[in-house]
Design an enzyme around this catalytic site. Structure first.
Site, PDB file in Angstrom:
ATOM      1  N   SER A 127       0.851  -1.182   0.000  1.00  0.00           N
ATOM      2  CA  SER A 127       0.000   0.000   0.000  1.00  0.00           C
ATOM      3  C   SER A 127       0.889   1.235   0.000  1.00  0.00           C
ATOM      4  O   SER A 127       1.991   1.204   0.564  1.00  0.00           O
ATOM      5  CB  SER A 127      -0.885   0.025   1.248  1.00  0.00           C
ATOM      6  OG  SER A 127      -1.529   1.283   1.367  1.00  0.00           O
TER       7      SER A 127
ATOM      8  N   TYR B 159      -1.500  -0.395  10.370  1.00  0.00           N
ATOM      9  CA  TYR B 159      -1.714  -0.967   9.032  1.00  0.00           C
ATOM     10  C   TYR B 159      -0.560  -0.577   8.100  1.00  0.00           C
ATOM     11  O   TYR B 159      -0.017  -1.412   7.366  1.00  0.00           O
ATOM     12  CB  TYR B 159      -3.048  -0.464   8.482  1.00  0.00           C
ATOM     13  CG  TYR B 159      -3.299  -0.752   7.019  1.00  0.00           C
ATOM     14  CD1 TYR B 159      -3.773  -2.001   6.610  1.00  0.00           C
ATOM     15  CD2 TYR B 159      -3.068   0.223   6.042  1.00  0.00           C
ATOM     16  CE1 TYR B 159      -4.003  -2.258   5.271  1.00  0.00           C
ATOM     17  CE2 TYR B 159      -3.292  -0.027   4.703  1.00  0.00           C
ATOM     18  CZ  TYR B 159      -3.765  -1.268   4.316  1.00  0.00           C
ATOM     19  OH  TYR B 159      -3.988  -1.527   2.995  1.00  0.00           O
TER      20      TYR B 159
HETATM   21  P1  NDP Z   1     -11.603  -5.779   1.102  1.00  0.00           P
HETATM   22  O1  NDP Z   1     -11.801  -5.475   2.536  1.00  0.00           O
HETATM   23  O2  NDP Z   1     -12.546  -5.240   0.102  1.00  0.00           O
HETATM   24  O3  NDP Z   1     -11.514  -7.373   0.902  1.00  0.00           O
HETATM   25  C1  NDP Z   1     -10.674  -8.110   1.721  1.00  0.00           C
HETATM   26  C2  NDP Z   1     -10.563  -9.512   1.203  1.00  0.00           C
HETATM   27  O4  NDP Z   1      -9.625 -10.225   2.042  1.00  0.00           O
HETATM   28  C3  NDP Z   1     -11.861 -10.287   1.264  1.00  0.00           C
HETATM   29  O5  NDP Z   1     -11.874 -11.180   0.185  1.00  0.00           O
HETATM   30  C4  NDP Z   1     -11.746 -11.043   2.592  1.00  0.00           C
HETATM   31  O6  NDP Z   1     -12.500 -12.251   2.624  1.00  0.00           O
HETATM   32  C5  NDP Z   1     -10.272 -11.352   2.587  1.00  0.00           C
HETATM   33  N1  NDP Z   1      -9.712 -11.625   3.909  1.00  0.00           N
HETATM   34  C6  NDP Z   1      -9.719 -10.807   5.002  1.00  0.00           C
HETATM   35  N2  NDP Z   1      -9.098 -11.420   6.036  1.00  0.00           N
HETATM   36  C7  NDP Z   1      -8.715 -12.630   5.593  1.00  0.00           C
HETATM   37  C8  NDP Z   1      -8.056 -13.730   6.180  1.00  0.00           C
HETATM   38  N3  NDP Z   1      -7.656 -13.717   7.457  1.00  0.00           N
HETATM   39  N4  NDP Z   1      -7.824 -14.837   5.415  1.00  0.00           N
HETATM   40  C9  NDP Z   1      -8.224 -14.888   4.130  1.00  0.00           C
HETATM   41  N5  NDP Z   1      -8.855 -13.877   3.518  1.00  0.00           N
HETATM   42  C10 NDP Z   1      -9.099 -12.774   4.238  1.00  0.00           C
HETATM   43  O7  NDP Z   1     -10.097  -5.319   0.792  1.00  0.00           O
HETATM   44  P2  NDP Z   1      -9.484  -4.610  -0.518  1.00  0.00           P
HETATM   45  O8  NDP Z   1      -9.919  -5.329  -1.728  1.00  0.00           O
HETATM   46  O9  NDP Z   1      -9.717  -3.156  -0.410  1.00  0.00           O
HETATM   47  O10 NDP Z   1      -7.924  -4.841  -0.264  1.00  0.00           O
HETATM   48  C11 NDP Z   1      -7.233  -5.945  -0.808  1.00  0.00           C
HETATM   49  C12 NDP Z   1      -5.746  -5.791  -0.504  1.00  0.00           C
HETATM   50  O11 NDP Z   1      -5.285  -4.554  -1.048  1.00  0.00           O
HETATM   51  C13 NDP Z   1      -5.431  -5.730   0.994  1.00  0.00           C
HETATM   52  O12 NDP Z   1      -4.212  -6.383   1.248  1.00  0.00           O
HETATM   53  C14 NDP Z   1      -5.316  -4.245   1.261  1.00  0.00           C
HETATM   54  O13 NDP Z   1      -4.514  -3.974   2.384  1.00  0.00           O
HETATM   55  C15 NDP Z   1      -4.676  -3.771  -0.038  1.00  0.00           C
HETATM   56  N6  NDP Z   1      -4.892  -2.359  -0.300  1.00  0.00           N
HETATM   57  C16 NDP Z   1      -6.143  -1.834  -0.468  1.00  0.00           C
HETATM   58  C17 NDP Z   1      -6.318  -0.499  -0.725  1.00  0.00           C
HETATM   59  C18 NDP Z   1      -7.670   0.120  -0.914  1.00  0.00           C
HETATM   60  O14 NDP Z   1      -7.711   1.355  -1.079  1.00  0.00           O
HETATM   61  N7  NDP Z   1      -8.746  -0.618  -0.932  1.00  0.00           N
HETATM   62  C19 NDP Z   1      -5.177   0.410  -0.791  1.00  0.00           C
HETATM   63  C20 NDP Z   1      -3.905  -0.227  -0.599  1.00  0.00           C
HETATM   64  C21 NDP Z   1      -3.782  -1.565  -0.363  1.00  0.00           C
HETATM   65  P3  NDP Z   1     -14.081 -12.271   3.047  1.00  0.00           P
HETATM   66  O15 NDP Z   1     -14.838 -11.682   1.883  1.00  0.00           O
HETATM   67  O16 NDP Z   1     -14.391 -13.720   3.231  1.00  0.00           O
HETATM   68  O17 NDP Z   1     -14.210 -11.461   4.288  1.00  0.00           O
END
Ligand code: NDP
Length: 244
Positions: A143, A157
């Protein structure tokens, strides 16, 4: 028929877009999720309807046994893994450091850092030529917070994503001559559930392109790094942030 890529957290947001994009490239996709089975099933259905190959696999990336079971089940379905996208991540709740709870800190590190390393370890054990594998590609989700620090809301984070950048450099160099490339993508503000509308509106003025990013725009960068088109790229982080 490009082989299997495992995408952690593929049920929603950026992970779901990555699954769809990699399926378009011909990969079989293991759509991992933590809790939302229905959302993961929809991603799988979309991919299959478009002529691709996918299956959903539950598992908490912070749990060693879940990660190992995910790799075993996915490879039972689709053969040897050729790629891993460490996308699963949590924000860990908004909090200043002086108000941060131990539970929030430990869970953020467990999912974002330990989970990424456990899955990368499993992938290297299969893909490395040192273990009889034929190589592959790993992409970690970092990120821009890693260099901005996210003061006042998500320092814990941001720190976890700084760890991802260091891990990407270190593992990238460790397995570079074993057929495996390891890179990261660092998104800026992306329109997913992780970023409520209020936060998006507050941050957009700081984004040079003056809009939030789409999950599909992050998926493009991930797909390139997974693909052989990025054959000389390893140990680096590609920023996808609209200039932020
Ligand atoms: P979301 O919150 O929209 O989705 C998170 C996803 O991760 C879901 O599929 C969730 O599964 C899954 N997840 C959460 N915890 C676990 C776990 N313990 N084991 C397995 N799966 C898990 O996140 P984003 O799509 O926004 O983010 C995706 C990645 O991108 C992350 O690593 C985030 O830090 C990074 N990121 C995002 C940004 C943003 O602006 N959105 C910016 C920078 C980085 P379930 O649906 O079952 O809960």
């Amino acid at each position: 028929m490009q082989g299997l890529v495992i995408v952690t957290g593929g049920s929603r947001g950026i992970g779901a877009a990555i699954c769809r994009r990699l399926a378009q490239d011909g990969f079989a996709v293991a759509v991992n999720y933590a809790a939302r089975a229905k959302a993961a099933a929809e991603v799988v259905q979309d991919i299959i309807a478009a002529g691709g190959r996918a299956r959903a696999f539950p598992g908490d990336v912070a749990r060693e046994q879940d990660v190992d079971a995910l790799f075993a089940a996915a490879q039972d379905s689709f053969g040897r893994v050729v790629g891993l996208v460490n996308n699963a991540g949590i924000i860990g709740g908004a909090s200043r450091v002086d108000e941060l709870t131990l539970d929030a800190l430990q869970r953020t590190l467990a999912v974002n850092v330990v989970g990424t390393i456990l899955a990368a370890r499993a992938a290297v054990r299969v893909m490395s030529t040192r273990h009889g594998g034929v190589g592959g590609s790993i992409v970690n989700l970092s990120s821009v917070a890693a260099r901005l620090g996210a003061p006042g809301e998500f320092v814990h984070y941001a720190m976890s994503k700084g760890a991802i950048d260091s891990f990407t450099i270190g593992l990238g160099r460790e397995v570079a001559d074993e057929g495996i490339r390891v890179n990261a993508v660092a998104p800026g503000v992306i329109d997913t559930e992780m970023n409520p509308g209020e936060r998006q509106a507050r941050l957009v003025p700081n984004v040079p392109i003056k809009r939030v990013g789409l999950a599909a725009e992050v998926a493009e960068a991930v797909a390139w790094l997974i693909s052989p088109a990025a054959s000389y790229v390893t140990g680096t982080t590609l920023t996808v942030s609209g200039g932020r």
